[in-house]
Write a protein that holds these residues in place. Structure first.
Motif, PDB file in Angstrom:
ATOM      1  N   ALA A 152      -8.855  66.155  29.641  1.00  0.00           N
ATOM      2  CA  ALA A 152      -8.160  66.418  31.092  1.00  0.00           C
ATOM      3  C   ALA A 152      -8.175  65.165  31.894  1.00  0.00           C
ATOM      4  O   ALA A 152      -7.215  64.767  32.719  1.00  0.00           O
ATOM      5  CB  ALA A 152      -8.715  67.513  31.746  1.00  0.00           C
ATOM      6  N   PHE A 153      -9.499  64.642  32.157  1.00  0.00           N
ATOM      7  CA  PHE A 153      -9.559  63.432  32.955  1.00  0.00           C
ATOM      8  C   PHE A 153      -8.692  62.245  32.392  1.00  0.00           C
ATOM      9  O   PHE A 153      -8.203  61.425  33.170  1.00  0.00           O
ATOM     10  CB  PHE A 153     -11.177  63.023  33.060  1.00  0.00           C
ATOM     11  CG  PHE A 153     -11.723  63.871  34.172  1.00  0.00           C
ATOM     12  CD1 PHE A 153     -12.127  64.924  34.211  1.00  0.00           C
ATOM     13  CD2 PHE A 153     -11.977  62.971  35.443  1.00  0.00           C
ATOM     14  CE1 PHE A 153     -12.642  65.964  35.326  1.00  0.00           C
ATOM     15  CE2 PHE A 153     -12.373  63.888  36.611  1.00  0.00           C
ATOM     16  CZ  PHE A 153     -12.965  65.234  36.339  1.00  0.00           C
ATOM     17  N   PHE A 154      -8.936  61.952  31.114  1.00  0.00           N
ATOM     18  CA  PHE A 154      -8.042  60.894  30.489  1.00  0.00           C
ATOM     19  C   PHE A 154      -6.652  61.250  30.788  1.00  0.00           C
ATOM     20  O   PHE A 154      -5.769  60.317  31.123  1.00  0.00           O
ATOM     21  CB  PHE A 154      -8.340  60.734  28.988  1.00  0.00           C
ATOM     22  CG  PHE A 154      -9.576  59.897  28.672  1.00  0.00           C
ATOM     23  CD1 PHE A 154      -9.529  58.473  29.208  1.00  0.00           C
ATOM     24  CD2 PHE A 154     -10.399  60.406  28.147  1.00  0.00           C
ATOM     25  CE1 PHE A 154     -10.813  57.877  29.037  1.00  0.00           C
ATOM     26  CE2 PHE A 154     -11.709  59.893  27.993  1.00  0.00           C
ATOM     27  CZ  PHE A 154     -11.874  58.372  28.442  1.00  0.00           C
ATOM     28  N   GLY A 155      -6.171  62.464  30.914  1.00  0.00           N
ATOM     29  CA  GLY A 155      -4.682  62.815  31.256  1.00  0.00           C
ATOM     30  C   GLY A 155      -4.387  62.521  32.397  1.00  0.00           C
ATOM     31  O   GLY A 155      -3.340  61.951  33.049  1.00  0.00           O
ATOM     32  N   MET A 156      -5.533  62.746  33.341  1.00  0.00           N
ATOM     33  CA  MET A 156      -5.182  62.576  34.902  1.00  0.00           C
ATOM     34  C   MET A 156      -5.190  61.080  35.244  1.00  0.00           C
ATOM     35  O   MET A 156      -4.334  60.741  35.860  1.00  0.00           O
ATOM     36  CB  MET A 156      -6.588  62.951  35.634  1.00  0.00           C
ATOM     37  CG  MET A 156      -6.371  64.611  35.846  1.00  0.00           C
ATOM     38  SD  MET A 156      -8.020  65.213  36.012  1.00  0.00           S
ATOM     39  CE  MET A 156      -8.021  64.753  37.842  1.00  0.00           C
ATOM     40  N   MET A 157      -5.677  60.194  34.331  1.00  0.00           N
ATOM     41  CA  MET A 157      -5.831  58.637  34.449  1.00  0.00           C
ATOM     42  C   MET A 157      -4.271  58.336  34.055  1.00  0.00           C
ATOM     43  O   MET A 157      -3.654  57.285  34.847  1.00  0.00           O
ATOM     44  CB  MET A 157      -6.561  58.107  33.480  1.00  0.00           C
ATOM     45  CG  MET A 157      -8.141  57.984  33.737  1.00  0.00           C
ATOM     46  SD  MET A 157      -9.311  56.970  32.660  1.00  0.00           S
ATOM     47  CE  MET A 157      -8.684  55.299  33.028  1.00  0.00           C
ATOM     48  N   VAL A 158      -3.731  58.796  32.846  1.00  0.00           N
ATOM     49  CA  VAL A 158      -2.585  58.371  32.504  1.00  0.00           C
ATOM     50  C   VAL A 158      -1.547  58.989  33.603  1.00  0.00           C
ATOM     51  O   VAL A 158      -0.631  58.194  33.936  1.00  0.00           O
ATOM     52  CB  VAL A 158      -2.128  59.222  31.302  1.00  0.00           C
ATOM     53  CG1 VAL A 158      -0.631  58.912  30.737  1.00  0.00           C
ATOM     54  CG2 VAL A 158      -3.014  58.769  30.191  1.00  0.00           C
ATOM     55  N   VAL A 171      -9.607  55.986  39.457  1.00  0.00           N
ATOM     56  CA  VAL A 171     -10.219  57.043  40.256  1.00  0.00           C
ATOM     57  C   VAL A 171     -10.683  58.152  39.190  1.00  0.00           C
ATOM     58  O   VAL A 171     -11.918  58.521  38.821  1.00  0.00           O
ATOM     59  CB  VAL A 171      -9.594  57.606  41.439  1.00  0.00           C
ATOM     60  CG1 VAL A 171     -10.202  58.674  42.053  1.00  0.00           C
ATOM     61  CG2 VAL A 171      -9.233  56.460  42.260  1.00  0.00           C
ATOM     62  N   PRO A 172      -9.856  58.841  38.537  1.00  0.00           N
ATOM     63  CA  PRO A 172     -10.329  60.158  37.458  1.00  0.00           C
ATOM     64  C   PRO A 172     -11.237  59.348  36.437  1.00  0.00           C
ATOM     65  O   PRO A 172     -12.065  59.907  36.263  1.00  0.00           O
ATOM     66  CB  PRO A 172      -9.014  60.696  37.144  1.00  0.00           C
ATOM     67  CG  PRO A 172      -7.851  59.408  37.321  1.00  0.00           C
ATOM     68  CD  PRO A 172      -8.362  58.656  38.621  1.00  0.00           C
ATOM     69  N   GLY A 173     -10.908  58.042  36.016  1.00  0.00           N
ATOM     70  CA  GLY A 173     -11.610  57.572  35.158  1.00  0.00           C
ATOM     71  C   GLY A 173     -13.206  57.419  35.210  1.00  0.00           C
ATOM     72  O   GLY A 173     -14.097  58.060  34.539  1.00  0.00           O
ATOM     73  N   LEU A 174     -13.360  56.827  36.516  1.00  0.00           N
ATOM     74  CA  LEU A 174     -14.577  56.702  36.926  1.00  0.00           C
ATOM     75  C   LEU A 174     -15.336  57.749  37.304  1.00  0.00           C
ATOM     76  O   LEU A 174     -16.542  58.280  37.326  1.00  0.00           O
ATOM     77  CB  LEU A 174     -14.709  55.736  38.209  1.00  0.00           C
ATOM     78  CG  LEU A 174     -14.380  54.305  37.961  1.00  0.00           C
ATOM     79  CD1 LEU A 174     -13.986  53.402  39.171  1.00  0.00           C
ATOM     80  CD2 LEU A 174     -15.427  53.646  37.105  1.00  0.00           C
ATOM     81  N   ALA A 175     -14.477  58.958  37.784  1.00  0.00           N
ATOM     82  CA  ALA A 175     -15.151  60.245  38.195  1.00  0.00           C
ATOM     83  C   ALA A 175     -15.600  60.787  36.843  1.00  0.00           C
ATOM     84  O   ALA A 175     -16.638  61.496  36.766  1.00  0.00           O
ATOM     85  CB  ALA A 175     -13.997  61.241  38.684  1.00  0.00           C
TER      86      ALA A 175
END
Lengths: 68, 721
Positions: A24-30, B274-278
């Protein structure tokens, strides 16, 4: 139960939850990357729009300030 | 240059001091109890811990009076919080030392503990001790890891949430901010990523060294680090963090390489980081102590992540602002300089207040995991916590004052206070000084030992019963005798002599008509049999049926026991939340809810639901889930078997089965019933005797107790070859 990672310390589904959160976080990165690329500079004021306010007590004073 | 170095050193120190308190898992139950003097040789030594262990790197070994290792074992994957070893039969009198090498899965901490017990009478040197095998290198990499991640995360969130909205201009194609500001931010980002990468390498080396007890040279030459990287929880989290670093670093390298042709990539890289570092900070929480919490480990893990993320925004953001401001404002003087500063602070202030509130709430929750209210004023840890909380309260007050004063409409109301104190030029340093005190308090807290929970190592007498059956005396002992993992010792004697036999055992729970699998007991010695499992899953009444087949050819017989399994005998692997934790959880949840309210509202609008529909939908989901769970886990039987399946009951039922019911093994339904017996409940067997089953006729003329005798006999007959 398939063990995806080495083993769980939080319960039977912890591996699955951990991987889901990571995906999910990688998805948010993209998403953040694509959205930012799509916006380009459309949300930023062009030159001259952000000018210093002359009245700091003015509730309508701009929150933006162009440095240069 | 000297000022820059001093600033960076101070920044690193401050962030390092925000490290959450670390504590090890601890022993919560020992069988035999530590230092116990036993009348007879125990079958096993077993130790329960507050957290899961890394099975491959956790060991138990028992040394006899001569110092020779007589038994050793590793942790079991099925019961990772327990170390147990089977002991040789008939241990000679003397004192036995138990060496425990514990590698906790949650945070990778390695501890060596020694426990002892004696058989017959205490002799020789016993002793209890704990040796912390973690080395200072671990402190270094943990501190560096958080410092690096917080620096990068702080720079990213300040860029996206503060500087770009406040100062952004389309005239700066690469990143929207003047090059001098972007350069400073980039230095901070790369410094953070570099520190994190160095900490990662050091972490893998140190953790491998701790797991294997080898020095760094051996770790590298034998590639032991590869084993830890691929086979432990620590290693998997390490891999995840490396992927995050590679992804974030890759984006910035791509953006820098294509800066001239694709200036838009710069801003995109900062957004995506930001989400990556989180996630990188979340990975740090995964190998912190939070997953080892005995109270709501998932909640503890989430709040630990919220804590470091909010601290990253607050402390990392402050560092980023302090690092960028002098250069950013350098060309400006007078009113424009003040306006530029205000534009940035107006963006940062509300987020900082929110972050501080989150740090406080999640910090209270996490601290409450390791300290009880009564210990707040009686232990060094509790006192350190109180001091820190008081300082955080003062900091929150000053921060809130600044936040309020930044609003021009409220300026007049608060300008009197700030003016009395000397204006922002004085109160802002006051806030910074309080922040330093809070961080020092956090460092003090980190260094203060956590009090051992009062429930640790409490002992309760094991469950023990005797039954006289057909001239045999059968004894059963369940240690510790509470819900969870137990060791069961069964003895069979006749006329004072031990009886060689084969023993099968099965637990059932009459009020829910549930039964565990039949298991064969291991022979320890003539007349002594043992097994260990998790069959006793809840407190309450449990029946134990032991089917014993003597080796001398005597008829098999059944010994049955009704055991009152008490919660107080359980090894408390989980504990409920305290009121303080619950209150902190509510505050933190409100904070997260507030932070997530905008995207949640957007999703809600997109779905087009009315409030009533959303409420009904939520209620239906909760009700259905609850109903399904109850139906699956604990459905009560239609009728409950009130007759303990003793030998007498089985004998009576067996006679009725053939004489009254006429159920014979030659009848067609017999083999079907035998096949489905393991998944058939007592109330279903009861119905079969009443209504018949696939060619087996109904049992007419039986009263209720007789019918239950038949049910008990059916299980006995169908299970006995």
């Amino acid at each position: 139960m398939v063990i995806f990672l080495a083993h769980g310390a939080l319960g039977v589904f912890d591996e699955l939850i951990a991987i889901t959160v990571a995906v999910a976080f990688f998805g948010m990165m993209v998403y953040a990357y694509i959205r930012s690329r799509a916006l380009e500079d459309a949300d930023l004021p062009p030159d001259g729009d952000a000018t210093p306010s002359t009245d700091p007590q003015d509730p309508d004073s701009p929150d933006r300030f162009k440095l240069d | 240059m000297r000022r820059t170095a001093a600033f960076v050193s101070l920044a690193l120190l401050l962030i390092a001091l925000t490290l959450p308190a670390q504590a090890h898992g601890f022993l919560i139950r020992a069988v035999p109890p530590d230092g116990a003097v036993l009348d007879r040789s125990p079958a096993r030594a077993q130790y329960w811990f507050s957290e899961s262990l890394e099975p491959a790197f956790s060991r138990i070994s028992v040394r006899g009076p001569g110092g020779v290792v007589i038994a050793e074992a590793e942790a079991d994957l099925d019961t990772p919080s327990i170390l147990a070893v089977r002991l040789p039969p008939d241990l000679p009198d003397g004192t036995y030392l138990v060496d425990l090498r514990l590698a906790f899965a949650s945070d990778g901490h390695v501890i060596a503990e020694s426990r002892s017990f004696s058989v017959g009478a205490a002799s020789g040197a016993g002793g209890t001790g704990t040796e912390n095998l973690t080395d200072p290198t671990e402190t270094v990499w943990r501190a560096a890891m958080l410092v690096g991640l917080m620096l990068s995360f702080g720079a990213a969130v300040v860029y996206n949430g503060v500087l770009l909205p406040a100062w952004g201009s389309a005239s700066h194609k690469a990143g929207g901010l003047p090059p001098r500001v972007m350069h400073r931010l980039s230095v901070l980002m790369w410094t953070g990523l570099g520190i994190t990468l160095a900490a990662q390498i050091l972490a893998l080396l140190q953790q491998t060294s701790a797991f294997f007890g080898a020095d760094f040279g051996v770790v590298l030459s034998d590639r032991l680090w590869e084993v830890v990287r691929t086979s432990t929880r620590f290693g998997q989290v390490w891999n995840l963090r490396m992927i995050v670093l590679a992804a974030v670093g890759g984006l910035f390298i791509l953006a820098a390489a294509n800066r001239a042709d694709q200036p838009g990539w710069v801003r995109a890289a900062w957004s995506a980081s930001v989400p990556g570092l989180a996630l990188g900070l979340a990975a740090s929480s995964m190998i912190s102590h939070a997953p080892g919490s005995r109270a709501e480990p998932w909640t503890a893990l989430f709040l630990d992540w919220a804590h470091v993320t909010a601290a990253g925004f607050w402390a990392g953001g402050l560092v980023a602002l302090a690092w960028v401001m002098p250069v950013a404002l350098a060309p400006l003087t007078g009113e424009p300089r003040r306006m530029a500063l205000l534009a940035a602070l107006r963006r940062y202030s509300p987020y900082a207040v929110g972050a501080l509130a989150m740090v406080t709430a999640s910090g209270v929750f996490s601290a409450a995991l390791w300290v009880r209210p009564a210990e707040l004023t009686t232990t060094p840890y509790g006192l350190a916590l109180l001091v820190k909380v008081a300082m955080v309260g003062a900091l929150l007050f000053v921060g809130a004052l600044h936040h309020a004063a930044l609003n021009p409409q409220r300026w007049a109301r608060f300008s009197g206070i700030t003016g009395h104190l000397g204006g922002f030029n004085r109160t802002l340093p006051t806030e910074a000084a309080l922040a330093v005190l809070v961080l020092v308090g956090a460092g003090w807290l980190t260094a203060t030992p956590v009090p051992v929970p009062p429930d640790a190592l409490t002992t309760a007498p094991p469950l023990a019963q005797l039954a006289e059956v057909e001239g045999y005396t059968v004894g059963i002992t369940a240690s510790p005798g509470g819900p969870g993992f137990n060791t069961f010792d069964l003895s069979v004697e006749r006329g004072g002599e031990s009886v060689e036999a084969a023993v099968m055992m099965q637990f059932s729970r009459p009020n829910l008509d549930q039964r565990a699998a039949r298991v064969a007991l291991d022979r320890l010695d003539a007349g002594a049999y043992e097994t260990a499992n998790l069959d006793l899953s809840a407190p309450g009444l449990w029946w134990l049926s032991a089917d014993i087949t003597p080796a001398d050819g005597a008829p098999p017989f059944r010994a049955a026991f009704a055991l009152d399994v008490r919660a107080e005998n359980a090894v408390p692997l989980t504990i409920p939340l305290t009121p303080l934790q619950a209150a902190a959880l509510v505050v933190a949840t409100l904070g997260v809810g507030y932070a997530a309210s905008r995207p949640a509202r957007a999703a809600y609008r997109r779905l087009g639901l009315t409030p009533q529909a959303a409420f009904v939908l939520g209620l239906a989901v909760v009700a259905q889930t609850s109903q399904d769970y109850s139906a699956t886990v604990a459905s009560a039987p239609d009728v409950m078997n009130p007759i303990l399946p003793t030998q007498d009951s089985v004998t009576r039922g067996a006679a009725l089965l053939t004489e009254t019911c006429g159920w014979l093994s030659e009848l067609p339904g017999w083999s079907d019933l035998q096949t489905r017996l393991p998944r058939t409940r007592d109330d279903e067997l009861y119905a079969f005797t009443r209504d018949g089953f696939r060619g087996l006729p109904p049992c007419e003329g039986l009263d209720d107790p007789q019918r239950w005798d038949v049910v008990n006999a059916l299980r006995w007959v169908l299970n006995t070859p």
